[in-house]
Scaffold this motif. Structure first.
Motif, PDB file in Angstrom:
ATOM      1  N   ILE A   1      29.857  37.202  45.871  1.00  0.00           N
ATOM      2  CA  ILE A   1      31.232  36.706  45.791  1.00  0.00           C
ATOM      3  C   ILE A   1      32.218  37.790  46.197  1.00  0.00           C
ATOM      4  N   SER A   2      31.995  39.009  45.715  1.00  0.00           N
ATOM      5  CA  SER A   2      32.923  40.096  46.057  1.00  0.00           C
ATOM      6  C   SER A   2      32.877  40.382  47.553  1.00  0.00           C
ATOM      7  N   SER A   3      31.706  40.290  48.150  1.00  0.00           N
ATOM      8  CA  SER A   3      31.577  40.505  49.593  1.00  0.00           C
ATOM      9  C   SER A   3      32.339  39.433  50.376  1.00  0.00           C
ATOM     10  N   LEU A   4      32.186  38.181  49.957  1.00  0.00           N
ATOM     11  CA  LEU A   4      32.906  37.082  50.620  1.00  0.00           C
ATOM     12  C   LEU A   4      34.414  37.237  50.498  1.00  0.00           C
ATOM     13  N   ARG A   5      34.857  37.846  49.421  1.00  0.00           N
ATOM     14  CA  ARG A   5      36.292  38.057  49.197  1.00  0.00           C
ATOM     15  C   ARG A   5      36.799  39.393  49.749  1.00  0.00           C
ATOM     16  N   ASN A   6      35.913  40.129  50.412  1.00  0.00           N
ATOM     17  CA  ASN A   6      36.267  41.439  50.972  1.00  0.00           C
ATOM     18  C   ASN A   6      36.845  42.382  49.921  1.00  0.00           C
ATOM     19  N   MET A   7      36.170  42.442  48.774  1.00  0.00           N
ATOM     20  CA  MET A   7      36.594  43.335  47.714  1.00  0.00           C
ATOM     21  C   MET A   7      35.361  43.974  47.086  1.00  0.00           C
TER      22      MET A   7
ATOM     23  N   VAL B   1      35.559  42.421  39.173  1.00  0.00           N
ATOM     24  CA  VAL B   1      35.413  42.454  37.711  1.00  0.00           C
ATOM     25  C   VAL B   1      36.760  42.732  37.051  1.00  0.00           C
ATOM     26  N   SER B   2      37.586  43.560  37.655  1.00  0.00           N
ATOM     27  CA  SER B   2      38.931  43.798  37.113  1.00  0.00           C
ATOM     28  C   SER B   2      39.740  42.505  37.109  1.00  0.00           C
ATOM     29  N   GLU B   3      39.613  41.714  38.181  1.00  0.00           N
ATOM     30  CA  GLU B   3      40.308  40.420  38.257  1.00  0.00           C
ATOM     31  C   GLU B   3      39.796  39.475  37.176  1.00  0.00           C
ATOM     32  N   ILE B   4      38.488  39.419  37.006  1.00  0.00           N
ATOM     33  CA  ILE B   4      37.888  38.578  35.963  1.00  0.00           C
ATOM     34  C   ILE B   4      38.380  39.040  34.591  1.00  0.00           C
ATOM     35  N   ASP B   5      38.421  40.344  34.383  1.00  0.00           N
ATOM     36  CA  ASP B   5      38.866  40.905  33.110  1.00  0.00           C
ATOM     37  C   ASP B   5      40.305  40.498  32.794  1.00  0.00           C
ATOM     38  N   HIS B   6      41.173  40.521  33.800  1.00  0.00           N
ATOM     39  CA  HIS B   6      42.580  40.141  33.595  1.00  0.00           C
ATOM     40  C   HIS B   6      42.738  38.663  33.249  1.00  0.00           C
TER      41      HIS B   6
END
Length: 94
Positions: free
Chosen positions: A32-38, A44-49
């Motif tokens: 997922i992070s690869s698809l989002r270019n992150m 995980v920081s985004e999920i945490d927020h």
């Protein structure tokens, strides 16, 4: 017997923490992070927020599960959608 849960260190908002997840969730998270270019840390920081749960590992599992459930539902809708009607002139030689 080896535990299916893998503990990894990760930086979340500049703070190092450890997260325990099954390998399938680590793989999904990386995809997922690869698809989002992150980076995984950024995701995980985004999920945490955005999490509602008190446990970060659980929030990550629910995020990955939700992502793939939504993907499966979208794919199923595409497969069930009728083909767009063709124009009467299409397919005829001029």
């Amino acid at each position: 017997m080896k535990s299916p849960v893998v503990k990894r260190s990760i930086v979340v908002d500049g703070h190092k923490t450890s997260v325990s997840l099954e390998e399938a969730f680590w793989t999904g998270l990386r995809g997922i992070s690869s698809l989002r270019n992150m980076t995984v840390s950024e995701l995980v920081s985004e999920i945490d927020h955005n999490r509602q749960q008190s446990n970060l590992s659980s929030a990550i599992r629910l995020f990955v599960l939700g992502y793939f459930k939504n993907l499966a539902a979208a794919t199923q809708l595409e497969q069930k959608a009728p083909a767009p009607p063709s124009h009467p002139a299409m397919g005829r030689e001029l």
